[in-house]
Motif scaffolding. Sequence first.
Motif, PDB file in Angstrom:
ATOM      1  N   GLU A 261     -17.654  48.397  13.485  1.00 22.19           N
ATOM      2  CA  GLU A 261     -16.829  47.194  13.562  1.00 22.19           C
ATOM      3  C   GLU A 261     -17.472  46.175  14.516  1.00 22.19           C
TER       4      GLU A 261
ATOM      5  N   THR B 291     -12.990  42.787  27.096  1.00 27.23           N
ATOM      6  CA  THR B 291     -13.637  43.837  26.303  1.00 27.23           C
ATOM      7  C   THR B 291     -13.775  43.387  24.865  1.00 27.23           C
ATOM      8  N   VAL B 292     -14.627  44.078  24.082  1.00 29.28           N
ATOM      9  CA  VAL B 292     -14.843  43.674  22.686  1.00 29.28           C
ATOM     10  C   VAL B 292     -13.626  44.019  21.846  1.00 29.28           C
ATOM     11  N   LYS B 293     -13.463  43.210  20.791  1.00 32.72           N
ATOM     12  CA  LYS B 293     -12.321  43.419  19.904  1.00 32.72           C
ATOM     13  C   LYS B 293     -12.717  44.344  18.770  1.00 32.72           C
ATOM     14  N   ALA B 294     -13.226  45.504  19.075  1.00 30.14           N
ATOM     15  CA  ALA B 294     -13.627  46.442  18.025  1.00 30.14           C
ATOM     16  C   ALA B 294     -13.297  47.859  18.443  1.00 30.14           C
ATOM     17  N   GLN B 295     -12.926  48.671  17.453  1.00 29.79           N
ATOM     18  CA  GLN B 295     -12.580  50.064  17.725  1.00 29.79           C
ATOM     19  C   GLN B 295     -13.768  50.988  17.495  1.00 29.79           C
TER      20      GLN B 295
END
Length: 652
Positions: free
Chosen positions: A41, A33-37
């Motif tokens: 971001e 999964t993407v590393k963004a919240q």
Amino acid sequence: MAANGTGVTSPRTPLKSILTEKAKGIPNDSAGTVKAQTIEELHSLQRKRSAPNTPLQGTTGAFANLSEDERQRQQLQSISASLASLTRGTGPKVIRGDPGGGKYQAVLHVARHHHIDAPVISVSDSSLKFTHVLYNLSPGELYEQALKYEKGSFLTSTGALATLSGAKTGRSPRDKRVVIDDTTQDELWWGKGSPNIEMDEHTFMVNRERAVDYLNSLDKVFVNDQFLNWDPKNRIKVRIVSCRAYHSLFMHNMCIRPTSEELENFGTPDFTIYNAGQFPCNRYTHYMTSSTSIDINLNRKEMVILGTQYAGEMKKGLFSLMHYLMPKRHILSLHSGCNMGKDGDVALFFGLSGTGKTTLSTDHNRFLIGDDEHCWSDDCVSNIEGGCYAKCIDLSKEKEPDIWNAIKFGTVLENVVFDEQTREVDYTDKSVTENTRAAYPIEFIPNAKIPCFGPHPKNVILLACDAFGVLPPVSKLSLAQTMYHFISGYTALVAGTVDGIKEPTATFSACFGAAFLILHPTTYAAMLAEKMQKHGATGWLVNTGWCGGSYGSGNRIKLPYTRKIVNAIHSGSLLKATYEKTEVFGLKIPNEIEGVPKEILRPENAWADKEAYKNTLLKLAGLFKNNFETFTEYKIGEDKLTEEILAAGPIF
Ligand SMILES: Nc1ncnc2c1ncn2[C@@H]1O[C@H](COP(=O)(O)OP(=O)(O)O)[C@@H](O)[C@H]1O
Ligand SMILES: C=C(OP(=O)(O)O)C(=O)O
Ligand SMILES: [Ca+2]
Ligand SMILES: [Mn+2]
């Protein structure tokens, strides 16, 4: 409601929940999964700043040994100085990046610390605002700017950027002015036949101020810092300030693109263009005869453009500059295409607009050095530019595959018509103009010779598109004949109009480019003669126009035939042919060339009506003679050559 059997379930049927792999604790997305919240971001992850491709340590030049911060500050200061109003004395506050923010946040963030707090002498609105500078943007960034802000910008099916140049779709030679001062008065070519319409220093400053004020009134300007001339010893630094992404991308393609290291060390430009083409000049200003003015000030090293957005004006304006700077260094500037064979044999292609410089220098079997502007020094022939500017009307993939394939992402396509939905370009459509154009970096041609320079030319090919149809498709010239035809600079295009057949009109343009000459034509001619003699180059006259009759009755010589002719010149086989001399023009024409029908080589054989041929020939000879009269009082090289040149014209 869909019928049963189509696989569509009735919405009333409740779906059974299925236990997925993920629910069993095994991720179903192998990439993770993407590393963004947050979505913001995520978007910020998409873009990063590219690091300079060469480390700063050990660099030499204007900005060597500076910290990155200091270097950026000096760069902005230099741009602010370029944009300074000379009456108010201070440059505008400049900031890097798009006023639209967002997208260019990374750039804006850096720039915020570096804007210039110039001392405010007299406060005006323009000195209070910031001018956003979009400095040497990449094609991708310029595409986004154009598509977002400039009407008439579209993506074509092959990825080129289609643009409209506005009301002007060609150059405005009658609006090109050069400042006359104590120096230029004696040095330059003025008066009859000269393209340089004089203007005084004061009027130049009025137009300059008008352009600078206009540029500073905008939210943003584009600045390109680039080079001219691939000969490293004679490179010229140019800065182009413009208001359209179209202009910035055009010059990105047409001038030599600096590496990031070269850009870091760019320093102060040798010449600056202020392109405020969207804004007219003031008709009440002295000397102004229309709303367009293209003004060159050689002393200030500046050019101002008002009232025309045709991008070719910048390209050819810089060419005029080179026609001034290079001869001062004993280098000959040439309006010619240039290519090189596998054995290193170089050919120059001279000719007026539309005669085939770009088409014939772009040759799949040879290395392209350049399509339009060159320098011939004691060491080499070098391209002035970093790109090509090809005519697109009736362009076909079969006849001109390399140009066709160059029209892709990064290429500026001017004034073409395309299908609204498929975005396929219709190259036969002249609705906007016949002068449709593609501007692309030279490396878009697969066999470009980079760096773009080569050894001394072996062949000098003079192209004439003779719509009278009386000049032979090819003839071998003596040195004196080469000079005679070079100084004459003949072509006869047919003005395409809807009214049907029009008489061809002869154009004589000295050195095949009088519009760009700064010094008297005989200065360049004498240099060419000396170089051709010294390096043993052979001159040829190639008619890329009509045969078998004038425009209307004959046909344009087929491009594949012209290519065969040019191949025979390159290979040296044509040198060995047997020749016959024509009457009137005294041109030596070969008896045969492989792959070219024998009948077309001798124009009088190709014409059905022999009397009409003779009359047309004499008519053209008369036009040549009239035109050459202005040159008979000039000396070209030593006395003997001058006499020979005068005798090398038509005799009748
Ligand atoms: N026999 C021919 N030789 C050269 N060009 C030809 C010939 N017949 C038709 N053409 C067309 O004439 C035009 C020449 O234009 P171009 O090469 O762009 O000229 P220049 O670069 O000298 O301005 C092209 O559109 C080309 O397809
Ligand atoms: C840009 C031009 O070049 P050419 O037609 O010679 O290709 C021009 O003459 O406007
Ligand atoms: Ca061209
Ligand atoms: Mn050209």
